[in-house]
Design an enzyme around this catalytic site. Structure first.
Site, PDB file in Angstrom:
ATOM      1  N   LYS A 185      13.974 -37.555  24.857  1.00  0.00           N
ATOM      2  CA  LYS A 185      13.378 -37.053  26.095  1.00  0.00           C
ATOM      3  C   LYS A 185      13.694 -37.949  27.278  1.00  0.00           C
ATOM      4  O   LYS A 185      13.441 -37.573  28.420  1.00  0.00           O
ATOM      5  CB  LYS A 185      11.894 -36.801  25.926  1.00  0.00           C
ATOM      6  CG  LYS A 185      11.031 -37.983  25.898  1.00  0.00           C
ATOM      7  CD  LYS A 185       9.627 -37.448  26.003  1.00  0.00           C
ATOM      8  CE  LYS A 185       8.689 -38.615  26.105  1.00  0.00           C
ATOM      9  NZ  LYS A 185       7.343 -38.251  25.889  1.00  0.00           N
ATOM     10  N   LYS A 219      12.101 -52.383  25.692  1.00  0.00           N
ATOM     11  CA  LYS A 219      11.028 -51.820  26.529  1.00  0.00           C
ATOM     12  C   LYS A 219      10.670 -52.760  27.663  1.00  0.00           C
ATOM     13  O   LYS A 219      10.322 -52.313  28.758  1.00  0.00           O
ATOM     14  CB  LYS A 219       9.777 -51.518  25.688  1.00  0.00           C
ATOM     15  CG  LYS A 219       9.923 -50.289  24.812  1.00  0.00           C
ATOM     16  CD  LYS A 219       8.565 -49.824  24.327  1.00  0.00           C
ATOM     17  CE  LYS A 219       8.683 -48.584  23.462  1.00  0.00           C
ATOM     18  NZ  LYS A 219       7.382 -48.161  22.924  1.00  0.00           N
ATOM     19  N   LYS A 230      21.926 -39.322  20.914  1.00  0.00           N
ATOM     20  CA  LYS A 230      20.784 -38.762  20.211  1.00  0.00           C
ATOM     21  C   LYS A 230      19.959 -37.890  21.158  1.00  0.00           C
ATOM     22  O   LYS A 230      19.794 -38.248  22.323  1.00  0.00           O
ATOM     23  CB  LYS A 230      19.925 -39.947  19.753  1.00  0.00           C
ATOM     24  CG  LYS A 230      19.106 -39.726  18.537  1.00  0.00           C
ATOM     25  CD  LYS A 230      18.482 -41.039  18.093  1.00  0.00           C
ATOM     26  CE  LYS A 230      17.102 -41.178  18.721  1.00  0.00           C
ATOM     27  NZ  LYS A 230      16.213 -42.079  17.987  1.00  0.00           N
TER      28      LYS A 230
HETATM   29  P1  AMP Z   1      10.433 -41.239  19.508  1.00  0.00           P
HETATM   30  O1  AMP Z   1      10.000 -40.084  20.310  1.00  0.00           O
HETATM   31  O2  AMP Z   1      11.826 -41.710  19.830  1.00  0.00           O
HETATM   32  O3  AMP Z   1       9.433 -42.356  19.439  1.00  0.00           O
HETATM   33  O4  AMP Z   1      10.573 -40.722  18.011  1.00  0.00           O
HETATM   34  C1  AMP Z   1       9.506 -40.202  17.220  1.00  0.00           C
HETATM   35  C2  AMP Z   1      10.088 -39.872  15.856  1.00  0.00           C
HETATM   36  O5  AMP Z   1      11.129 -38.868  15.951  1.00  0.00           O
HETATM   37  C3  AMP Z   1      10.776 -41.078  15.174  1.00  0.00           C
HETATM   38  O6  AMP Z   1      10.496 -41.029  13.781  1.00  0.00           O
HETATM   39  C4  AMP Z   1      12.251 -40.862  15.429  1.00  0.00           C
HETATM   40  O7  AMP Z   1      13.048 -41.438  14.433  1.00  0.00           O
HETATM   41  C5  AMP Z   1      12.379 -39.328  15.436  1.00  0.00           C
HETATM   42  N1  AMP Z   1      13.468 -38.894  16.326  1.00  0.00           N
HETATM   43  C6  AMP Z   1      13.510 -39.048  17.681  1.00  0.00           C
HETATM   44  N2  AMP Z   1      14.648 -38.507  18.203  1.00  0.00           N
HETATM   45  C7  AMP Z   1      15.353 -38.005  17.147  1.00  0.00           C
HETATM   46  C8  AMP Z   1      16.610 -37.310  17.027  1.00  0.00           C
HETATM   47  N3  AMP Z   1      17.355 -37.020  18.087  1.00  0.00           N
HETATM   48  N4  AMP Z   1      17.020 -36.940  15.802  1.00  0.00           N
HETATM   49  C9  AMP Z   1      16.257 -37.212  14.713  1.00  0.00           C
HETATM   50  N5  AMP Z   1      15.070 -37.853  14.755  1.00  0.00           N
HETATM   51  C10 AMP Z   1      14.615 -38.244  15.956  1.00  0.00           C
END
Ligand code: AMP
Ligand code: TRP
Length: 333
Positions: free
Chosen positions: A199, A111, A196
């Site tokens: 966003k 970050k 993955k």
């Molecule tokens: P983030 O928005 O990356 O902070 O993720 C928030 C939650 O969603 C975390 O627990 C991540 O592990 C899960 N997450 C984010 N992207 C994915 C994805 N493509 N597949 C599965 N879990 C995800």
């Protein structure tokens, strides 16, 4: 019942990966554990935010989580800044955390690099973020922390600082464990199926947002990247696009992607069925979300109840920590 705690930052627009990889586990867990789910607004402030932005997204996140099935009668859903013990315990945790430990955190390195690595732009809050996260978890005598793989290092740090605190000041904190969902719970981008779903993707075409218009959602599936081999099989390495569709269809219908693969011989019908299954999953979520948005006071009231339930636990644990450190007891005013 085991105690479960997890946190999510109030950023706008959850996507299908967040739902299938995280939020759905929370919804399931709430029945088997004493679950605390926290919208971590203080963590969101570690990177620059416009005035009002974090508050608006916190309410929207609460509405989204409720729409996805978190039941405030069963679990405790609350906003981090509503329970002041989070910031207070974070200070005590920072005082037993080494700079060397924080320097090793990969999320901080990533970050801060994204902000150009410029020291005068990277906040001290971003640096001590993991200490606040440790405080979040330790305040609830948490046994299990359901998180994605990327958070494993922060949970390890939480255990390390809790052990150090306990060794220095006597038994105070429960040591938590991370529970990481199996690899199948990773949803990939529909256009770049080796990445993955995220966003921060360069294009929205492969990212299915929960609140997207459902006609747009269906179109995104119809345009999903597959391959030119023409056979349906579950093989994430050789056939990432097709396997991602099978995983999503499996997750949406409660079936295994391997079994589903046997039922299809062409990509077209697989795409249509996956689109239909996701639309059926999202339709009630969107309808419930729209209702909640009509009446923000109702969600605010649920968050107030959540904060009270959370504070009842957090205040005791915080007092225990202060007592064990041996600060002069607060005068009763
Ligand atoms: P983030 O928005 O990356 O902070 O993720 C928030 C939650 O969603 C975390 O627990 C991540 O592990 C899960 N997450 C984010 N992207 C994915 C994805 N493509 N597949 C599965 N879990 C995800
Ligand atoms: N750092 C977590 C993330 O980026 C969010 C978070 C904050 C959290 N506090 C937490 C997760 C406590 C679990 C437990 O996803």
């Amino acid at each position: 019942m085991p105690r479960v705690f997890s946190g999510i930052q109030p950023t706008g627009d959850l996507h299908l990966g967040n739902l299938l990889g995280a939020v759905r586990n929370w919804v399931q867990d709430q029945h088997d554990a004493d679950s605390f789910y926290c919208i971590v607004d203080l963590h969101a402030l570690t990177v620059p935010k416009a005035p009002g932005e974090v508050g608006a997204f916190s309410l929207e996140m609460a509405q989204t989580l409720l729409a996805c099935g978190l039941d405030p009668d069963v679990c405790t859903l609350f906003v981090q800044s509503h329970v002041s013990e989070h910031a207070e315990l974070a200070w005590l945790v920072q005082c037993v955390t080494a700079m060397g430990e924080l320097n090793r955190m990969t999320q901080f390195k990533d970050k801060s690099a994204r902000q150009g690595g410029k020291q005068d732009l990277v906040s001290v809050g971003l640096y001590t973020y993991p200490a606040l996260q440790a405080a979040d978890i330790l305040l609830y005598d948490t046994d299990r922390v359901p998180v994605g793989e990327d958070q494993r290092q922060h949970i390890e740090l939480t255990r390390d600082v809790a052990e150090r605190f306990n060794a220095r000041y006597g038994e105070t904190f429960v040591l938590p464990e991370a529970t990481i969902p199996r690899a199948g719970a990773r949803v990939m981008d529909l256009q770049e199926p080796t990445d993955k779903m995220s966003k921060s993707a360069t294009s929205d075409a492969g990212v299915v947002y929960l609140m997207d218009d459902l006609a747009v959602t269906a179109k995104k599936f119809k345009r999903a990247v597959t391959d030119s081999d023409g056979t349906v099989a579950f093989d994430p390495v050789a056939k990432p696009g097709v396997s991602n569709l099978l995983s999503i269809l499996g997750a949406a219908t409660g079936r295994s992607p391997e079994d589903l693969a046997d039922e299809y011989s062409q990509y077209g019908p697989l795409k249509v069925d996956t689109a239909d299954a996701v639309v059926a999953l999202l339709e009630p979520i969107q309808a419930r979300f729209r209702e909640l948005v009509e009446d923000p006071a109702a969600t605010n009231e649920l968050l107030a109840i959540g904060a009270e339930k959370a504070r009842a636990v957090a205040a005791d644990v915080y007092d225990r920590a202060v007592r064990n450190v041996g600060l002069l007891p607060r005068p009763v005013l």
